[in-house]
Design a protein around this motif. Structure first.
Motif, mmCIF file in Angstrom:
data_model
loop_
_atom_site.group_PDB
_atom_site.id
_atom_site.type_symbol
_atom_site.label_atom_id
_atom_site.label_comp_id
_atom_site.label_asym_id
_atom_site.label_seq_id
_atom_site.Cartn_x
_atom_site.Cartn_y
_atom_site.Cartn_z
ATOM 1 N N GLU A 114 0.832 -1.201 0.000
ATOM 2 C CA GLU A 114 0.000 0.000 0.000
ATOM 3 C C GLU A 114 0.871 1.257 0.000
ATOM 4 O OE1 GLU A 114 -2.474 0.367 3.431
ATOM 5 O OE2 GLU A 114 -3.347 2.213 2.643
ATOM 6 N N GLN A 115 1.921 1.220 0.808
ATOM 7 C CA GLN A 115 2.806 2.387 0.871
ATOM 8 C C GLN A 115 3.523 2.605 -0.465
ATOM 9 O OE1 GLN A 115 4.972 1.125 4.394
ATOM 10 N NE2 GLN A 115 4.029 2.745 5.625
ATOM 11 N N HIS A 116 3.968 1.512 -1.070
ATOM 12 C CA HIS A 116 4.565 1.632 -2.406
ATOM 13 C C HIS A 116 3.615 2.356 -3.353
ATOM 14 C CE1 HIS A 116 8.260 -0.766 -2.421
ATOM 15 N NE2 HIS A 116 7.666 -1.552 -1.536
ATOM 16 N N ALA A 117 2.379 1.910 -3.325
ATOM 17 C CA ALA A 117 1.384 2.471 -4.238
ATOM 18 C C ALA A 117 1.150 3.946 -3.953
ATOM 19 C CB ALA A 117 0.076 1.690 -4.105
ATOM 20 N N GLN A 118 1.083 4.282 -2.655
ATOM 21 C CA GLN A 118 0.873 5.695 -2.283
ATOM 22 C C GLN A 118 2.011 6.555 -2.819
ATOM 23 O OE1 GLN A 118 0.508 4.890 1.944
ATOM 24 N NE2 GLN A 118 -1.444 5.970 2.013
ATOM 25 N N ILE A 119 3.231 6.075 -2.610
ATOM 26 C CA ILE A 119 4.392 6.852 -3.050
ATOM 27 C C ILE A 119 4.379 7.022 -4.569
ATOM 28 C CG2 ILE A 119 6.925 6.839 -3.218
ATOM 29 C CD1 ILE A 119 6.978 5.586 -0.410
ATOM 30 N N GLN A 120 4.072 5.940 -5.266
ATOM 31 C CA GLN A 120 3.992 6.009 -6.727
ATOM 32 C C GLN A 120 2.988 7.074 -7.179
ATOM 33 O OE1 GLN A 120 5.738 4.983 -9.030
ATOM 34 N NE2 GLN A 120 7.072 3.743 -7.732
ATOM 35 N N ALA A 121 1.850 7.054 -6.534
ATOM 36 C CA ALA A 121 0.798 8.015 -6.911
ATOM 37 C C ALA A 121 1.267 9.446 -6.682
ATOM 38 C CB ALA A 121 -0.468 7.733 -6.105
ATOM 39 N N ILE A 157 4.358 10.521 -6.642
ATOM 40 C CA ILE A 157 5.395 10.872 -7.620
ATOM 41 C C ILE A 157 4.737 11.274 -8.942
ATOM 42 C CG2 ILE A 157 7.307 9.980 -9.029
ATOM 43 C CD1 ILE A 157 8.212 8.340 -6.627
ATOM 44 N N GLN A 158 3.763 10.488 -9.343
ATOM 45 C CA GLN A 158 3.090 10.818 -10.603
ATOM 46 C C GLN A 158 2.388 12.170 -10.542
ATOM 47 O OE1 GLN A 158 0.668 7.537 -11.909
ATOM 48 N NE2 GLN A 158 2.521 6.293 -12.262
ATOM 49 N N ALA A 159 1.763 12.425 -9.406
ATOM 50 C CA ALA A 159 1.003 13.676 -9.271
ATOM 51 C C ALA A 159 1.911 14.903 -9.281
ATOM 52 C CB ALA A 159 0.173 13.638 -7.997
ATOM 53 N N HIS A 160 3.155 14.739 -8.813
ATOM 54 C CA HIS A 160 4.022 15.908 -8.687
ATOM 55 C C HIS A 160 5.076 16.036 -9.778
ATOM 56 C CE1 HIS A 160 2.303 15.692 -4.624
ATOM 57 N NE2 HIS A 160 2.494 17.003 -4.612
ATOM 58 N N GLN A 161 5.108 15.037 -10.649
ATOM 59 C CA GLN A 161 6.147 14.957 -11.667
ATOM 60 C C GLN A 161 6.284 16.246 -12.486
ATOM 61 O OE1 GLN A 161 5.377 11.457 -13.844
ATOM 62 N NE2 GLN A 161 7.527 11.109 -14.343
ATOM 63 N N HIS A 162 5.170 16.844 -12.837
ATOM 64 C CA HIS A 162 5.214 17.994 -13.740
ATOM 65 C C HIS A 162 4.847 19.309 -13.068
ATOM 66 C CE1 HIS A 162 5.991 15.123 -16.851
ATOM 67 N NE2 HIS A 162 4.898 14.450 -16.512
ATOM 68 N N VAL A 163 4.795 19.284 -11.732
ATOM 69 C CA VAL A 163 4.495 20.518 -10.998
ATOM 70 C C VAL A 163 5.778 21.344 -10.901
ATOM 71 C CG1 VAL A 163 3.807 21.443 -8.743
ATOM 72 C CG2 VAL A 163 2.695 19.384 -9.650
ATOM 73 N N PRO A 202 6.583 19.823 -2.375
ATOM 74 C CA PRO A 202 5.253 19.251 -2.109
ATOM 75 C C PRO A 202 5.241 17.725 -2.192
ATOM 76 C CG PRO A 202 5.165 20.846 -3.943
ATOM 77 C CD PRO A 202 6.562 20.860 -3.412
ATOM 78 N N LEU A 203 6.063 17.157 -3.051
ATOM 79 C CA LEU A 203 6.124 15.692 -3.152
ATOM 80 C C LEU A 203 6.646 15.080 -1.852
ATOM 81 C CD1 LEU A 203 6.133 12.934 -4.523
ATOM 82 C CD2 LEU A 203 8.292 13.527 -5.621
ATOM 83 N N LEU A 204 7.735 15.666 -1.340
ATOM 84 C CA LEU A 204 8.298 15.135 -0.091
ATOM 85 C C LEU A 204 7.292 15.261 1.052
ATOM 86 C CD1 LEU A 204 11.947 16.549 -0.359
ATOM 87 C CD2 LEU A 204 11.173 14.211 -0.844
ATOM 88 N N HIS A 205 6.576 16.383 1.082
ATOM 89 C CA HIS A 205 5.538 16.561 2.103
ATOM 90 C C HIS A 205 4.470 15.481 1.975
ATOM 91 C CE1 HIS A 205 6.326 20.102 4.507
ATOM 92 N NE2 HIS A 205 6.663 20.799 3.443
ATOM 93 N N ALA A 206 4.043 15.247 0.745
ATOM 94 C CA ALA A 206 2.966 14.273 0.530
ATOM 95 C C ALA A 206 3.399 12.892 1.005
ATOM 96 C CB ALA A 206 2.582 14.246 -0.948
#
Ligand SMILES: Cc1cc2nc3c(=O)[nH]c(=O)nc-3n(C[C@H](O)[C@H](O)[C@H](O)COP(=O)(O)O)c2cc1C
Ligand code: SF4
Ligand code: FES
Lengths: 521, 159
Positions: B8-15, B17-23, B29-33
């Motif tokens: 589950e944690q792997h999946a959360q982290i993946q999500a 990373i994807q969400a912040h990739q192009h921000v 914000p990625l590290l915070h998330a």
């Protein structure tokens, strides 16, 4: 139906406001009385928090501090009539809130709505003069908005006191497709909380100020860089931004004007130096918060290399009233070149701590004794640090200095963000000097040697002085070291750490194991 | 990836990373998330973060280590931050620190043996009007004494 107010500001919450609010609702239900509970911000009288207010025909009546155990008694007193003699006889009865001396003597311009409205109610904001400044700004050219800010005499409230209008003018005249407005909400100074109060207690004011800034200089994107220690402010800001977007006060085509302004909150991560504007920009770009060399100024090459306004929360939150009531209205407050009002934050060892907004020119003594009520411990106030961890320590003989940027410069002190921290006579000033170095060592970004190495050496020298080792030489070393940091540091973190250190040494030599004569040598 | 992390944690982290990739400036914000979800930023995921954001692993490491807020190791169930700044010192935070360290049996940056509380220093919580102040998880508490903090821990952690 009775309207009751229980604050949701973090300081009120830190004293139990949430439990008081819950208990109020339970009590209302148990008694079958119709109560509307409004969660307002704090009026800033912290020794009375949780401050509960009840609306009456004559205005809001205050009771405080109200703990859950007081709630039942409070209901007996105020229901059915908060104006009755039974209510007045209640031990926590304070009278009409607006008539409280602490509030009545203030000049609240920026804090006019704080504590009065529900922070995340746009309707409430509009009903209390909100967005009048933006409405006026929409009818002006960018240059005219900037002129109004310049004419108001507003100087940055984040510490450096640089004229806001001049900064905006630089950004206005910098040609670029993309510009930014960045709000410095890192508020890391001890003794300061006015930025937090604005964001938690009247967030639309900051949003409005930033929107006006964006329209003035042609910036379509804004960021609020918020310290990670402020989770409540984060929630409130995000909710307010969401509502402003829905209502058309943010986003594309603001109120049909053709102007675009988007706003986003970005969380900091606990580094004090990221309050320094260039370090903040590095952090916003996703990097280590290393201070940049200046020039270029952020106004020319700021965030992602684009022209950027970087302003403090209070500076930006002051813009709406300037655009609403006019530059002259604001400039009429104050003294000398310090125009307008300063939100002063009383902290540390004081009986009555809290937020006091006054025109520049009040003295420290008035604040410490008339507002602060003297020390909390009942002992003499011995030292006061103004302007955060990089501010000088002032002895009693300087308490009559008026709050004015230039008057403070004259006594080798700073006003900074207007935070005042009082210490009683139990304070050990040598320890405070050591702490100043220690803080600098913990928080240094490490880019320049005087600060990175000097702060650690400073801790060591202070340890020797405290132990009485080779006294005259070590005091001389302390002065030399301070001199190097003052003159050789790249930013004010290293450059101003000598302020608390040397002011402690000069005003309180006995704490360093010196007679006055030795200290002066 | 780190096998101490759950699926589950792997999946959360993946999500994240994807969400912040192009921000723009998306690393913070990625590290915070990630830390909000997992409690820390596992070093094992630096390479993936670096790749997604076109950074070097050293850059990611440099950013995580620069900021006091980010942690690279799991911590206790609750985080207790004690304010060490001037206003709180003026109201006796030094005594409070010493008492809390003794009661909890830990120094700063350590976690109690039952895994309940991690003790951290903090420099100002913006609650200087009610010093000394502490923060337990996301809530600030003012005018604290060692007894009050101990009660608070009991209430939040066990009650
Ligand atoms: C070490 C350091 C920390 C600072 N922290 C803050 C801060 O927390 N908030 C702030 O507004 N300004 C802070 N400043 C001042 C900023 O660099 C900058 O002057 C300010 O954000 C400009 O906004 P203003 O003109 O509206 O004051 C800090 C400066 C230094 C050197
Ligand atoms: S003075 Fe300190 S914080 Fe400022 S640039 Fe130099 S090392 Fe960094
Ligand atoms: S100094 Fe402790 S909360 Fe500000």
């Amino acid at each position: 139906m009775v309207k009751v107010y229980v604050p949701i500001d973090s300081t009120a919450l830190s004293l139990g406001a949430e439990r008081t609010a819950k208990k109020m609702m339970q009590e209302a239900q148990a008694r079958g009385v119709d109560v509307t509970l409004i969660r307002n911000g704090s009026r800033g009288l912290f020794w009375l928090e949780p401050l509960v207010e009840v609306e009456t025909a004559q205005g809001r009546i205050a009771f405080g501090p109200v703990q859950p155990k007081d709630v039942a008694g409070l209901f007996d007193a105020i229901f059915t009539d908060a104006l009755s003699d039974t209510a007045k006889a209640h031990p926590l009865y304070l009278g009409l809130t607006d008539e409280l001396a602490w509030l009545k003597q203030q000049q609240r311009l920026t804090f006019a709505r704080v504590g009065i409205i529900d922070p995340i109610s746009l309707e409430d904001y509009l009903a209390h003069d909100g967005y009048k400044g933006l409405n006026n700004a929409l009818g002006l050219s960018g240059a005219d908005i900037v002129k109004a800010v310049t004419d108001s005499g507003l100087r940055g409230r984040g510490g450096a006191a640089f004229p806001t209008g001049i900064k905006w003018n630089t950004v206005l005249n910098a040609p670029s497709e993309q510009k930014y407005v960045v709000c410095n909400a890192d508020e890391g100074d001890s003794g300061t909380y006015s930025d937090r109060m604005v964001m938690e207690d009247d967030p639309f004011m900051l949003i409005e100020g930033m929107t006006i800034a964006g329209i003035a200089v042609g910036a379509s994107q804004g960021y609020i860089y918020l310290r990670s220690e402020y989770p409540h402010a984060l929630k409130t800001l995000n909710e307010a931004i969401r509502k402003a977007n829905v209502a058309g006060y943010l986003g594309d085509d603001i109120l049909g004007s053709g102007h675009t302004f988007h706003l986003e909150v970005r969380r900091a991560a606990g580094a004090y130096v990221c309050g320094e504007e260039t370090s903040l920009l590095e952090s916003l770009e996703g990097k280590r918060g290393l201070v940049r060399f200046k020039p270029p100024l952020p106004a020319i090459e700021g965030l992602f290399g684009k022209p950027t306004i970087v302003n403090n929360v209070i500076s930006l939150a002051t813009i709406p009233i300037i655009l609403d009531k006019g530059a002259q209205y604001y400039a009429d407050y104050g003294m000398g070149r310090s125009r307008g009002t300063l939100p002063i934050q009383l902290a540390g060892n004081l009986k009555q701590t809290g937020l006091v907004e006054l025109a520049f020119g009040a003295t420290l003594r008035e604040l410490l004794y008339d507002y602060g009520g003297g020390s909390a411990s009942g002992r003499p106030i011995r030292a006061v640090q103004v302007g955060g961890p990089l501010g000088a320590y002032l002895p009693e003989s300087q308490f009559d200095t008026p709050l004015d940027y230039e008057e403070f410069t004259k006594i080798w002190a700073v006003l900074g963000h207007g935070g005042i921290v009082a210490f009683d006579d139990n304070v050990d000033m040598a320890k405070m000097a050591r702490y100043a170095f220690e803080f600098c060592a913990v928080e240094s970004c490490g880019k320049c040697t005087p600060c990175r190495i000097g702060s650690t050496r400073g801790v060591e020298v202070m340890d020797k002085i405290v132990l009485g080792k080779n006294h005259p030489n070590n005091v001389q070393l302390l002065r030399d070291l301070s001199d190097t940091m003052l003159n050789g540091s790249l930013c004010a973190l290293g450059g101003m750490t000598p302020y608390p250190v040397l002011s402690a040494l000069n005003h309180f030599p006995e704490d360093f194991g010196l007679s006055n004569k030795e200290a002066a040598a | 990836m780190d096998n101490t992390l759950s699926h589950e944690q792997h999946a959360q982290i993946q999500a994240h990373i994807q969400a912040h990739q192009h921000v723009p400036g998306g690393l913070m914000p990625l590290l915070h998330a990630i830390q909000d979800d997992i409690g820390y930023v596992p070093e094992a995921v630096y390479p993936e973060i670096a790749k997604a954001l076109a950074l070097s692993v050293a850059e990611v490491h440099g950013v995580v280590s620069f900021y006091h807020h980010f942690r690279t190791h799991p911590i206790g169930k609750h985080v207790l931050q004690v304010c060490r700044a001037e206003s709180c010192q003026a109201m006796g935070s030094e005594k409070l620190e010493a008492a809390l360290k003794a009661t909890l049996g830990v120094d700063y940056h350590q976690t109690t043996t039952d895994g309940n509380v991690t003790l951290l220093p903090v420099y100002c919580l913006g609650n200087c009007g009610c010093s000394p102040a502490v923060m337990l998880d996301d809530e600030v508490y003012g005018r604290m004494s060692a007894e009050k903090v101990t009660d608070l821990i009991a209430e939040v952690c066990h009650g």
